[in-house]
Design an enzyme around this catalytic site. Sequence first.
Site, PDB file in Angstrom:
ATOM      1  N   LYS A 193      83.840  38.445  73.078  1.00 53.69           N
ATOM      2  CA  LYS A 193      84.271  39.615  73.864  1.00 53.69           C
ATOM      3  C   LYS A 193      85.501  39.196  74.673  1.00 53.69           C
ATOM      4  O   LYS A 193      85.402  38.594  75.732  1.00 53.69           O
ATOM      5  CB  LYS A 193      83.160  40.121  74.798  1.00 53.69           C
ATOM      6  CG  LYS A 193      83.404  41.574  75.160  1.00 53.69           C
ATOM      7  CD  LYS A 193      83.466  41.951  76.603  1.00 53.69           C
ATOM      8  CE  LYS A 193      84.269  41.308  77.619  1.00 53.69           C
ATOM      9  NZ  LYS A 193      85.626  41.810  77.826  1.00 53.69           N
TER      10      LYS A 193
ATOM     11  N   CYS B  38      94.854  29.109  85.065  1.00 54.84           N
ATOM     12  CA  CYS B  38      93.791  28.513  85.885  1.00 54.84           C
ATOM     13  C   CYS B  38      94.151  27.091  86.278  1.00 54.84           C
ATOM     14  O   CYS B  38      93.573  26.536  87.203  1.00 54.84           O
ATOM     15  CB  CYS B  38      92.484  28.514  85.123  1.00 54.84           C
ATOM     16  SG  CYS B  38      92.548  27.479  83.677  1.00 54.84           S
TER      17      CYS B  38
ATOM     18  N   GLU C 220      92.323  32.518  95.590  1.00 52.80           N
ATOM     19  CA  GLU C 220      93.061  32.345  94.342  1.00 52.80           C
ATOM     20  C   GLU C 220      93.943  33.578  94.159  1.00 52.80           C
ATOM     21  O   GLU C 220      93.438  34.689  93.983  1.00 52.80           O
ATOM     22  CB  GLU C 220      92.095  32.223  93.153  1.00 52.80           C
ATOM     23  CG  GLU C 220      92.841  32.017  91.847  1.00 52.80           C
ATOM     24  CD  GLU C 220      91.952  32.003  90.610  1.00 52.80           C
ATOM     25  OE1 GLU C 220      91.016  32.814  90.537  1.00 52.80           O
ATOM     26  OE2 GLU C 220      92.210  31.180  89.722  1.00 52.80           O
TER      27      GLU C 220
HETATM   28  P1  NAD Z   1      87.789  38.344  85.114  1.00 56.39           P
HETATM   29  O1  NAD Z   1      86.693  37.599  85.768  1.00 56.39           O
HETATM   30  O2  NAD Z   1      88.241  39.623  85.709  1.00 56.39           O
HETATM   31  O3  NAD Z   1      87.380  38.703  83.596  1.00 56.39           O
HETATM   32  C1  NAD Z   1      86.886  37.728  82.711  1.00 56.39           C
HETATM   33  C2  NAD Z   1      85.987  38.403  81.678  1.00 56.39           C
HETATM   34  O4  NAD Z   1      84.878  39.004  82.361  1.00 56.39           O
HETATM   35  C3  NAD Z   1      86.678  39.530  80.907  1.00 56.39           C
HETATM   36  O5  NAD Z   1      86.280  39.456  79.562  1.00 56.39           O
HETATM   37  C4  NAD Z   1      86.159  40.783  81.586  1.00 56.39           C
HETATM   38  O6  NAD Z   1      86.085  41.887  80.711  1.00 56.39           O
HETATM   39  C5  NAD Z   1      84.785  40.383  82.046  1.00 56.39           C
HETATM   40  N1  NAD Z   1      84.359  41.090  83.257  1.00 56.39           N
HETATM   41  C6  NAD Z   1      85.159  41.643  84.201  1.00 56.39           C
HETATM   42  N2  NAD Z   1      84.407  42.194  85.174  1.00 56.39           N
HETATM   43  C7  NAD Z   1      83.120  41.981  84.845  1.00 56.39           C
HETATM   44  C8  NAD Z   1      81.874  42.303  85.465  1.00 56.39           C
HETATM   45  N3  NAD Z   1      81.822  42.955  86.629  1.00 56.39           N
HETATM   46  N4  NAD Z   1      80.749  41.927  84.860  1.00 56.39           N
HETATM   47  C9  NAD Z   1      80.779  41.257  83.709  1.00 56.39           C
HETATM   48  N5  NAD Z   1      81.926  40.924  83.065  1.00 56.39           N
HETATM   49  C10 NAD Z   1      83.088  41.276  83.625  1.00 56.39           C
HETATM   50  O7  NAD Z   1      89.006  37.318  84.954  1.00 56.39           O
HETATM   51  P2  NAD Z   1      90.485  37.624  84.473  1.00 56.39           P
HETATM   52  O8  NAD Z   1      91.195  38.344  85.549  1.00 56.39           O
HETATM   53  O9  NAD Z   1      90.487  38.166  83.096  1.00 56.39           O
HETATM   54  O10 NAD Z   1      91.050  36.120  84.344  1.00 56.39           O
HETATM   55  C11 NAD Z   1      91.570  35.410  85.432  1.00 56.39           C
HETATM   56  C12 NAD Z   1      90.539  34.489  86.038  1.00 56.39           C
HETATM   57  O11 NAD Z   1      90.063  33.592  85.054  1.00 56.39           O
HETATM   58  C13 NAD Z   1      91.109  33.616  87.139  1.00 56.39           C
HETATM   59  O12 NAD Z   1      90.180  33.547  88.190  1.00 56.39           O
HETATM   60  C14 NAD Z   1      91.280  32.266  86.470  1.00 56.39           C
HETATM   61  O13 NAD Z   1      91.261  31.150  87.342  1.00 56.39           O
HETATM   62  C15 NAD Z   1      90.108  32.252  85.567  1.00 56.39           C
HETATM   63  N6  NAD Z   1      90.290  31.291  84.491  1.00 56.39           N
HETATM   64  C16 NAD Z   1      89.596  30.121  84.581  1.00 56.39           C
HETATM   65  C17 NAD Z   1      89.758  29.162  83.597  1.00 56.39           C
HETATM   66  C18 NAD Z   1      89.014  27.868  83.686  1.00 56.39           C
HETATM   67  O14 NAD Z   1      89.047  27.129  82.737  1.00 56.39           O
HETATM   68  N7  NAD Z   1      88.336  27.549  84.778  1.00 56.39           N
HETATM   69  C19 NAD Z   1      90.612  29.409  82.516  1.00 56.39           C
HETATM   70  C20 NAD Z   1      91.292  30.627  82.449  1.00 56.39           C
HETATM   71  C21 NAD Z   1      91.115  31.566  83.455  1.00 56.39           C
END
Ligand code: NAD
Length: 502
Positions: free
Chosen positions: A179, A287, A387
């Site tokens: 997903k 990230c 962040e």
């Molecule tokens: P996000 O948390 O908004 O979304 C991530 C995933 O979760 C998406 O597929 C989204 O559809 C889903 N999602 C969103 N809201 C949800 C909810 N309420 N319940 C369940 N699922 C939900 O993150 P983003 O904005 O897409 O990505 C950026 C974030 O990802 C930043 O915080 C970044 O640091 C983090 N990130 C971390 C790493 C790592 O390796 N630690 C790598 C890449 C990105």
Amino acid sequence: MTTTMTETLQHWINNAPFTAEGDTRTGKVYNPATGEVARHVALASKATTEAAIAAAAAAFPKWRDTSLTRRTAIMFNFRQLLAERKGELAAIITAEHGKVLDDALGEVARGLEVVELACNAPYLLKGEYSENASTGVDVQSQRQPVGVSAIISPFNFPAMVPLWFFPVAIASGNAVVLKPSEKDPTAANWLAELFAEAGLPEGVLNVVHGDKESVDTLLNDERVSSVSFVGSTPIAQYVYSTGTANGKRVQAFGGAKNHMLVLPDADLDLAADMAINAGFGAAGERCMAISVVVALENIADELVAKIAERSRKLRVGDGTRGCDMGPLITGEHRDKVAGYIDAGIAAGAEVVVDGRGGSVDADGEGFFLHPTLFDKVTTDMSIYTDEIFGPVLSVVRVESFNEGIDLINASKYGNGTAIFTNDGGAARRFENEIQVGMVGVNVPIPVPVGYHSFGGWKASLFGDQHAYGPEGFKFFTRNKVVTKRWLDPSHGGINLGFPQND
Ligand code: NAD
């Protein structure tokens, strides 16, 4: 490719586009460089997500029994196709994420590394064997796939993050439901379609587009055995607690706030270059981006001046036009990041370079912000604690090396960090004492190569197995130990005591 660049992007189930008749919800997918809606994406209901899970569950038994030779041959084909056609994928990433084309190609190259790792699956899945552990008894440990693996990925690496997981899961014999982020979903379909072209059987890799509704379905469905999540910390915590409460194996990667410590003996021009690359690359939407430069007071003025001079020269615009930095993912996110600039100024930080305004090389109303540099940031300010995930770099000044280490160790996150120094002893102490999962020494973005594992500490990862590398194979397999005796036949008679080895 049949599924990509259509008006409404559909799911991909059993190696074909899947249109869910009853679903009515869709999401907007922008071209962030122009601000226009480029297409829509179908958002799956519970029933549609269940259809993808059912496809994976049906494919799993045959796939897990497919020989290592055949599985690896398909992985090699996939690797070859991906290497040949990486330019197509990079163009999709730039069109939907906005990062500049070179950076998108870099993302694909890092994903390709994991496919290459997965081509080594027969070697990495080898078990262990002890002959004659007891008299006439042999013991073997073997790793078996977990079953249906769910992968939920963020917007910032629409190809690389899925590639951190699904090649390893599939090479290990699992079937996958991916997903991806609904903000830039096309790369996932493109990858799944390419894997089908490489010979992957139906149902082994399915893509379902959606939001919380499909994530919750994946977390609650008993046919799903493992969940790999990457995203923001609050959602990672939710995914980890819900998934594990439902008996699933979960690795949930969260957010970050990465510090770069610059000691007085460092090459300050190198440090300034690296702060720019790691702070503003992909518009700070990484990230592993550096968002805080920790400078020793006696070199801080000089370092800030060097970073500021470089920041002002960056060309901002459409990622297809050879610019240095592209737009942010959405207008809403751009405004949120700009709000942090207001908050930093209000809190008393010194704004050395203000990224609001300025000219961009793009058509339309893209979601742009120029680089922003703050100096004299303190740890109580929201630009330090939160962040931001945008092109905002903060400089925190410290009096000593120890103070720098303590500052970094006090952060709730522990994804990446770096030290810039020419002092081997200082670097060694930093490596040893710093409470962070991935550490760079004169390397600003220490994302491990494919054959090591990627993962942060503290609020940057919930779960104990990291991504790809040896830990990736551990996550996607379960250990089974077989103790066996082939009759001599010598019969020891009845003995109700606990078995002892002799
Ligand atoms: P996000 O948390 O908004 O979304 C991530 C995933 O979760 C998406 O597929 C989204 O559809 C889903 N999602 C969103 N809201 C949800 C909810 N309420 N319940 C369940 N699922 C939900 O993150 P983003 O904005 O897409 O990505 C950026 C974030 O990802 C930043 O915080 C970044 O640091 C983090 N990130 C971390 C790493 C790592 O390796 N630690 C790598 C890449 C990105």
